[in-house]
Design an enzyme around this catalytic site. Structure first.
Site, PDB file in Angstrom:
ATOM      1  N   ASP A   1      -2.473   9.604 -10.320  1.00 53.53           N
ATOM      2  CA  ASP A   1      -2.460   8.580 -11.371  1.00 53.53           C
ATOM      3  C   ASP A   1      -1.031   8.316 -11.844  1.00 53.53           C
ATOM      4  O   ASP A   1      -0.662   7.168 -12.123  1.00 53.53           O
ATOM      5  CB  ASP A   1      -3.323   9.023 -12.553  1.00 53.53           C
ATOM      6  CG  ASP A   1      -4.807   8.989 -12.232  1.00 53.53           C
ATOM      7  OD1 ASP A   1      -5.179   8.401 -11.194  1.00 53.53           O
ATOM      8  OD2 ASP A   1      -5.590   9.551 -13.022  1.00 53.53           O
TER       9      ASP A   1
ATOM     10  N   ASN B   1      -2.974  12.967  -3.638  1.00 52.41           N
ATOM     11  CA  ASN B   1      -4.148  13.355  -4.425  1.00 52.41           C
ATOM     12  C   ASN B   1      -4.679  14.717  -3.997  1.00 52.41           C
ATOM     13  O   ASN B   1      -5.038  15.559  -4.832  1.00 52.41           O
ATOM     14  CB  ASN B   1      -5.253  12.309  -4.280  1.00 52.41           C
ATOM     15  CG  ASN B   1      -5.129  11.175  -5.289  1.00 52.41           C
ATOM     16  OD1 ASN B   1      -4.540  11.328  -6.349  1.00 52.41           O
ATOM     17  ND2 ASN B   1      -5.685  10.032  -4.947  1.00 52.41           N
TER      18      ASN B   1
ATOM     19  N   ASP C   1       0.857  -1.189   0.000  1.00 48.89           N
ATOM     20  CA  ASP C   1       0.000   0.000   0.000  1.00 48.89           C
ATOM     21  C   ASP C   1       0.896   1.243   0.000  1.00 48.89           C
ATOM     22  O   ASP C   1       1.784   1.383   0.851  1.00 48.89           O
ATOM     23  CB  ASP C   1      -0.900  -0.003   1.240  1.00 48.89           C
ATOM     24  CG  ASP C   1      -1.917   1.123   1.225  1.00 48.89           C
ATOM     25  OD1 ASP C   1      -3.075   0.864   0.882  1.00 48.89           O
ATOM     26  OD2 ASP C   1      -1.538   2.268   1.560  1.00 48.89           O
TER      27      ASP C   1
ATOM     28  N   GLU D   1      -4.710   2.365  -4.029  1.00 50.50           N
ATOM     29  CA  GLU D   1      -3.242   2.324  -4.049  1.00 50.50           C
ATOM     30  C   GLU D   1      -2.700   1.003  -3.526  1.00 50.50           C
ATOM     31  O   GLU D   1      -1.550   0.920  -3.093  1.00 50.50           O
ATOM     32  CB  GLU D   1      -2.685   3.485  -3.218  1.00 50.50           C
ATOM     33  CG  GLU D   1      -2.961   3.421  -1.725  1.00 50.50           C
ATOM     34  CD  GLU D   1      -4.312   3.993  -1.302  1.00 50.50           C
ATOM     35  OE1 GLU D   1      -4.474   4.339  -0.124  1.00 50.50           O
ATOM     36  OE2 GLU D   1      -5.213   4.093  -2.168  1.00 50.50           O
TER      37      GLU D   1
END
Length: 296
Positions: free
Chosen positions: A178, A169, A161, A204
């Site tokens: 992204d 973000n 992770d 993620e």
């Protein structure tokens, strides 16, 4: 024309004991008249609507079938008087009619087989697409489920992770997020020398299955990968993003273990890794007490 086509049962015209060779038009009429008419018209109708027999739209197929049937009926009526007046052997006439039927049936079967082949290829392509994550090009959870079922005991599941991904973000935008996901996927595959598939299972989180492996070996490999990430940044214009990750490992120790059971254990250890500072790999439950104390 005074002659009238008759005696389609033996594939030839019979007038006062004389046999006449059937024309090509009569041969086609005989085919339509006989039992091959139904599959032939079905195949042509399927061809007209551009679909296999199993996936046609009923209304479109009915219309196409009706057109084929109408054309067949009109054609049959139009060729009733079309006969060749050269007398031939009745056996040869029967053989010619049988050959015409075989040719028509073969053509119909070719149409059906072509559509079936196309449908099979489309289904296979769709199945591949359903197993691929469009952002990273990695396999997704569906592909992971299928792969796990093929692995036996002594398989290590690594659940990774990306740390603080929500912050990336929120501060730099989803385009940057992204880019981080794509870059992380590419670098992870390179660290594995593309020898093992990598799965993105949502957000993620990523999973790698290591068959016939040891926990310590997998943890060491992930530590090397984590160190490589520190020396290379993901760049967004003038912003440099340093990426790290936490991981939890679980071993398939029993062939009866389900995917959910192994994944749950890996997820719990990933949670412990995050609670105890992130940027680490946890593959035992010994840190659970420490993690609980921090959480409290």
């Amino acid at each position: 024309m005074t002659l009238v086509a008759a005696n389609t049962l033996n594939g030839a015209n019979h007038f006062g004991g004389r046999f006449f060779a059937p024309s090509m038009a009569q041969k086609i009429a005989t085919v339509i008249e006989d039992k091959v008419r139904a599959p032939y018209m079905i195949a042509l109708a399927a061809y007209l609507v551009g679909a296999s027999i199993t996936d046609v739209v009923p209304a479109s197929f009915a219309f196409a079938a009706g057109v084929v049937a109408f054309m067949a009926a009109v054609g049959f009526d139009a060729i009733q008087g079309d006969a060749v007046s050269t007398p031939v052997n009745p056996l040869a006439a029967r053989l010619a009619a049988a050959q015409a039927k075989n040719d028509a049936l073969a053509a119909a079967l070719q149409v059906v087989q072509a559509r079936l082949n196309q449908s099979a290829a489309e289904r296979e392509s769709l199945a591949v697409e359903l197993n691929i994550d469009p952002l990273t090009g990695l396999q997704n959870r569906r592909g992971l489920d299928a792969a796990f079922a093929q692995h036996g005991t002594d398989t290590v599941m690594a659940l990774l992770d990306i740390d603080h991904f929500k912050k990336i973000n929120d501060t730099l935008g989803h385009d940057a997020g992204d880019r981080v996901l794509r870059d992380f996927a590419t670098r992870l595959r390179a660290a594995l020398n593309d020898s093992l598939p990598v799965y993105r299972i949502g957000g993620e989180e990523f999973v790698v299955l290591f068959p016939q492996a040891e926990m310590e070996t997998v943890a060491a490999l992930l530590a090397d990968f984590r160190a490589d990430l520190k020396t290379s940044n993901v760049v967004r214009n003038d912003d440099a993003i340093t990426v790290s990750f936490s991981a939890g490992l679980a071993m398939v120790e029993d062939a009866a273990q389900t995917f959910d059971a192994v994944f749950k254990q890996a997820d719990e250890r990933l949670y412990n890794a995050k609670l105890t500072g992130r940027a680490k790999t946890v593959f035992t439950d010994e840190v659970a007490c420490e993690a609980d104390a921090i959480a409290a």
